[in-house]
Write an enzyme that holds these catalytic residues in place. Structure first.
Site: not given
Ligand code: FAD
Length: 290
Positions: A16, A109, A148
């Site tokens: 990534e 977020d 989460h």
């Protein structure tokens, strides 16, 4: 190539990267990072997207570079969050035009003091997945071995993970974790409630002791006591810390692959040195494992 197709044939190795902040010359730098990562023959490289969509043009440009200049498979992240359908259409059409086939579908977020209007169109990754369906991308989504942070229970989070699959996610990539037992628990529980898509573990080598608190605050990831002890004892010796971080990641990866993980996604933070350090330590087993 579509990532679900690759996963149906083999285990994947992926990295990534994130788009540079606006500074001059950083774009060339990210392209050279991608060129270096290419030497490790990853199955795909993913490129992150700002929570508010501010860097969407950069994401398209970097995904285009990965896909068309470097000749690898790009996985472009898109966050819904505060974006409008027009914002999403603009980035999705541009990616489509560049021949990018894979999208990681996220909410992003939310700021602490967000209003009801903030995520008006895309309150969850599921809303974005539904919206993107007509574009025909292979969609992936995020999942969380330790749950989460907004979810009361792991079960609630799993139910939402299942919704993501029902909305089109063909694979998942996990939040980073340092205790593999959370990953195994997630996979077992996911299978138990009928989630069938491959769940790729996300690994971030921890080589800088200063990141411990940040990781805890941002992701809530637990750091096993034995690893934490090593970090704390050697925190003032960066060369030793690097060695510990790399070797711990390698230990995690070998254990994950031995127990059937469908691949591994390395959060390399635009640092090819990290990717190379891990892959060289995996060299003798990489061929056998992947
Ligand atoms: P959601 O799937 O919407 O989940 C958020 C919360 O809502 C969870 O508690 C979930 O259980 C719940 N939920 C989910 N669906 C529903 C539903 N339909 N109804 C009710 N509740 C629901 N952030 C970025 O800004 N850019 C990136 O590029 C990026 N890449 C990431 C890549 C990976 C692999 C991971 C693990 C995270 C990434 N993130 C990124 C961070 C991510 O945006 C945050 O963790 C964010 O808080 C949640 O995103 P999500 O897509 O999981 O959201």
């Amino acid at each position: 190539m579509r990532i679900d197709e690759i996963l149906s044939r083999k285990r994947t190795l992926s990295f990534e990267v994130f788009p540079p902040k606006k500074k001059e010359g950083e774009k060339e730098k990210i392209f050279s990072v991608i060129d270096e990562l290419r030497s490790l023959s990853p199955d795909f490289i993913s490129v992150t997207y700002g929570a508010g969509g501010s860097n969407s043009k950069n994401v398209v440009e970097i995904a285009d570079y990965i896909q068309n200049k470097a000749g690898m498979n790009a996985l472009a992240h898109i966050t819904g969050g505060p974006s409008s359908p027009q914002d999403v259409d603009a980035v999705a059409s541009a990616l489509k035009e560049k021949g990018v086939e894979n999208v990681l579908c996220l909410r992003g977020d939310r700021p602490q003091d967000f209003s009801a209007e903030y995520c008006k169109y895309f309150a969850h990754a599921t809303d974005l997945a539904r919206y993107l369906a007509p574009y025909g991308f292979t969609l992936g989504a995020a999942c969380y071995p330790e749950g989460h942070i907004e979810c009361e229970t792991l079960y609630d989070d799993l139910v939402n993970m299942k919704k993501k699959e029902e909305c089109g996610a063909k694979f998942f990539i996990t939040q980073l974790f340092y205790d593999n037992s959370y990953y195994y628990r997630l996979v077992n529980e996911a299978r138990r409630i009928g989630i069938g898509a491959p769940i790729i573990p996300g690994i971030m080598p921890l080589v800088n002791p200063k990141n411990i608190r940040r990781i805890k605050e941002m992701c809530g990831s637990a750091i096993p006591l034995e690893f934490r002890n090593m970090i704390e004892i050697y925190a003032s010796r960066p060369a030793v810390m690097e060695e510990i971080g790399y070797n711990y990641a390698v230990y995690q990866i070998i254990d994950l692959i031995a127990k059937g993980a469908p691949g591994v996604h390395l959060y390399v933070m635009n640092n090819p040195k990290t990717a190379k350090a891990i892959c060289s330590r995996l060299q003798s087993v990489l061929h056998e494992l992947f």
